[in-house]
Design a protein around this motif. Structure first.
Motif, short mmCIF file in Angstrom:
data_model
loop_
_atom_site.label_atom_id
_atom_site.label_comp_id
_atom_site.label_asym_id
_atom_site.label_seq_id
_atom_site.Cartn_x
_atom_site.Cartn_y
_atom_site.Cartn_z
N PHE A 154 0.86 -1.18 0.00
CA PHE A 154 0.00 0.00 0.00
C PHE A 154 0.89 1.23 0.00
CE2 PHE A 154 -2.10 3.52 2.16
CZ PHE A 154 -3.34 3.57 1.54
N SER A 155 0.51 2.24 -0.73
CA SER A 155 1.29 3.48 -0.79
C SER A 155 0.40 4.67 -0.48
CB SER A 155 1.89 3.67 -2.19
OG SER A 155 2.64 4.87 -2.26
N GLY A 156 0.92 5.62 0.30
CA GLY A 156 0.15 6.83 0.53
C GLY A 156 0.10 7.32 1.97
N LEU A 157 0.66 6.58 2.90
CA LEU A 157 0.58 7.02 4.30
C LEU A 157 1.51 8.20 4.59
CD1 LEU A 157 0.14 3.88 6.57
CD2 LEU A 157 -1.55 5.52 5.74
N ASN A 158 2.27 8.61 3.61
CA ASN A 158 3.08 9.83 3.77
C ASN A 158 2.25 11.09 3.54
OD1 ASN A 158 2.91 8.96 1.01
ND2 ASN A 158 4.39 10.56 0.49
N LYS A 159 1.03 10.92 3.07
CA LYS A 159 0.17 12.07 2.75
C LYS A 159 -0.82 12.33 3.88
CE LYS A 159 0.39 10.89 -2.18
NZ LYS A 159 -0.39 10.46 -3.37
N ALA A 160 -0.95 13.59 4.23
CA ALA A 160 -1.88 13.98 5.28
C ALA A 160 -3.32 13.81 4.82
CB ALA A 160 -1.62 15.42 5.70
N GLY A 161 -4.18 13.36 5.73
CA GLY A 161 -5.60 13.24 5.42
C GLY A 161 -6.30 14.59 5.55
N ASN A 162 -7.47 14.70 4.95
CA ASN A 162 -8.25 15.93 4.96
C ASN A 162 -8.97 16.08 6.30
OD1 ASN A 162 -9.80 18.17 4.45
ND2 ASN A 162 -11.05 17.22 2.83
N THR A 163 -8.60 17.10 7.06
CA THR A 163 -9.19 17.33 8.39
C THR A 163 -10.27 18.41 8.36
OG1 THR A 163 -7.42 18.89 8.94
CG2 THR A 163 -7.10 16.58 9.57
N ASP A 164 -10.74 18.77 7.18
CA ASP A 164 -11.78 19.80 7.05
C ASP A 164 -13.15 19.16 7.27
OD1 ASP A 164 -13.18 22.10 6.58
OD2 ASP A 164 -12.95 22.06 4.40
N ASN A 165 -13.46 18.87 8.52
CA ASN A 165 -14.73 18.25 8.88
C ASN A 165 -15.10 18.67 10.30
OD1 ASN A 165 -13.31 16.36 10.70
ND2 ASN A 165 -12.58 15.45 8.77
N ASP A 166 -16.21 18.18 10.79
CA ASP A 166 -16.73 18.63 12.09
C ASP A 166 -15.79 18.32 13.25
OD1 ASP A 166 -18.99 19.62 10.89
OD2 ASP A 166 -20.21 17.84 11.28
N VAL A 167 -15.08 17.19 13.20
CA VAL A 167 -14.21 16.82 14.32
C VAL A 167 -12.76 17.21 14.09
CG1 VAL A 167 -15.70 14.95 15.09
CG2 VAL A 167 -13.93 14.47 13.40
N LYS A 168 -12.45 17.75 12.91
CA LYS A 168 -11.12 18.24 12.57
C LYS A 168 -10.05 17.15 12.65
CE LYS A 168 -12.15 22.96 14.10
NZ LYS A 168 -11.73 24.08 14.98
N SER A 169 -10.40 15.96 12.19
CA SER A 169 -9.42 14.87 12.13
C SER A 169 -9.73 13.98 10.95
CB SER A 169 -9.42 14.05 13.43
OG SER A 169 -10.60 13.26 13.52
N ASN A 170 -8.78 13.11 10.62
CA ASN A 170 -8.98 12.18 9.52
C ASN A 170 -8.22 10.89 9.81
OD1 ASN A 170 -8.00 10.93 6.77
ND2 ASN A 170 -9.78 12.18 6.26
N VAL A 171 -8.89 9.77 9.61
CA VAL A 171 -8.27 8.46 9.81
C VAL A 171 -8.11 7.79 8.45
CG1 VAL A 171 -8.44 6.20 10.89
CG2 VAL A 171 -9.32 8.23 12.09
N THR A 172 -6.86 7.52 8.07
CA THR A 172 -6.57 6.78 6.85
C THR A 172 -6.34 5.33 7.24
OG1 THR A 172 -5.53 8.73 5.86
CG2 THR A 172 -5.07 6.61 4.83
#
Length: 222
Positions: free
Chosen positions: A62-80
């Motif tokens: 799997f590739s992509g965990l170096n990229k930050a997730g989008n935290t523009d949501n109600d709880v201001k977090s993102n789980v990849t």
């Protein structure tokens, strides 16, 4: 050894051995790469497995965990999430991984993983984290403030949370002891069920005015 002692040992073994075999059996092959096509597949642990001779490196990548997730949501977090759905080679392995990004003052709200213990390591920022034990343990809160390099464990099934208490973004990685840990976010589950739980039930359960419950159900409605 006296007969009574021998009998006691035999009974003890008879009781213990079945429980010792209650967990997943040891794999009988090197791997069991999950496939969606049932043709020529073998059903193992919720997935069909491809012919091991057809497995390739991409099945374990799997590739992509170096990229930050989008935290523009109600709880201001993102789980990849990186589980068996992203890496089919994880099937039967009993392990998965997530990256969690937190905006300043963002949180991963109270939730539980019904099938996994979680071990989290903080890479950047400052987090306030914790879990609450069961009713039988008087609902004790176990909480710490984490700094980069700190590690915290959330036991299987326990309600837990993480909050970014810093003014800068935070990043954490977590391992889970299941190929598909599942997640139950408490507020979404209770107030956002489909169909909704009767507001009178929740009003009594949470000792709230029924209109407050109706407002919460409207906010969390799917």
């Amino acid at each position: 050894m006296k007969f009574s002692q021998s009998l006691l040992v035999f009974i003890t073994l008879a009781l213990v051995i079945p429980f010792g075999n209650a967990y997943d059996p040891s794999p009988l092959q090197d791997f069991c790469v999950a496939v969606n096509n049932v043709n020529n597949g073998v059903f193992v642990n919720g997935k069909f497995c491809k012919d091991p001779k057809q497995a390739k490196a991409e099945d374990f990548f799997f590739s992509g965990l170096n990229k930050a997730g989008n935290t523009d949501n109600d709880v201001k977090s993102n789980v990849t999430t990186v589980n068996v759905d992203q890496i089919p080679g994880l099937n039967t392995m009993g392990i998965s991984l997530v990256r969690i990004d937190y905006a300043p003052y963002g949180q991963n709200p109270p939730h539980t993983h019904p099938r996994a213990t979680e071990i989290l390591v903080l890479i950047e920022g400052t987090l306030y984290v914790g879990f609450v034990s069961s009713n039988q343990d008087n609902n004790r809160l176990f909480a710490k403030v984490l700094h980069p390099g700190d590690v915290f464990v959330f036991p299987i099934g326990q309600i837990h949370f993480q909050v970014n208490i810093g003014k800068t973004p935070a990043v954490a990685f977590a391992g889970l002891s299941s190929q598909n840990a599942g997640v139950i976010t408490i507020a979404n589950t209770v107030f956002g069920s489909n169909p909704p739980i009767n507001p009178d039930v929740l009003a009594q359960a949470f000792q709230l005015d029924v209109n407050v419950v109706k407002d919460l159900e409207a906010k969390f409605k799917n």
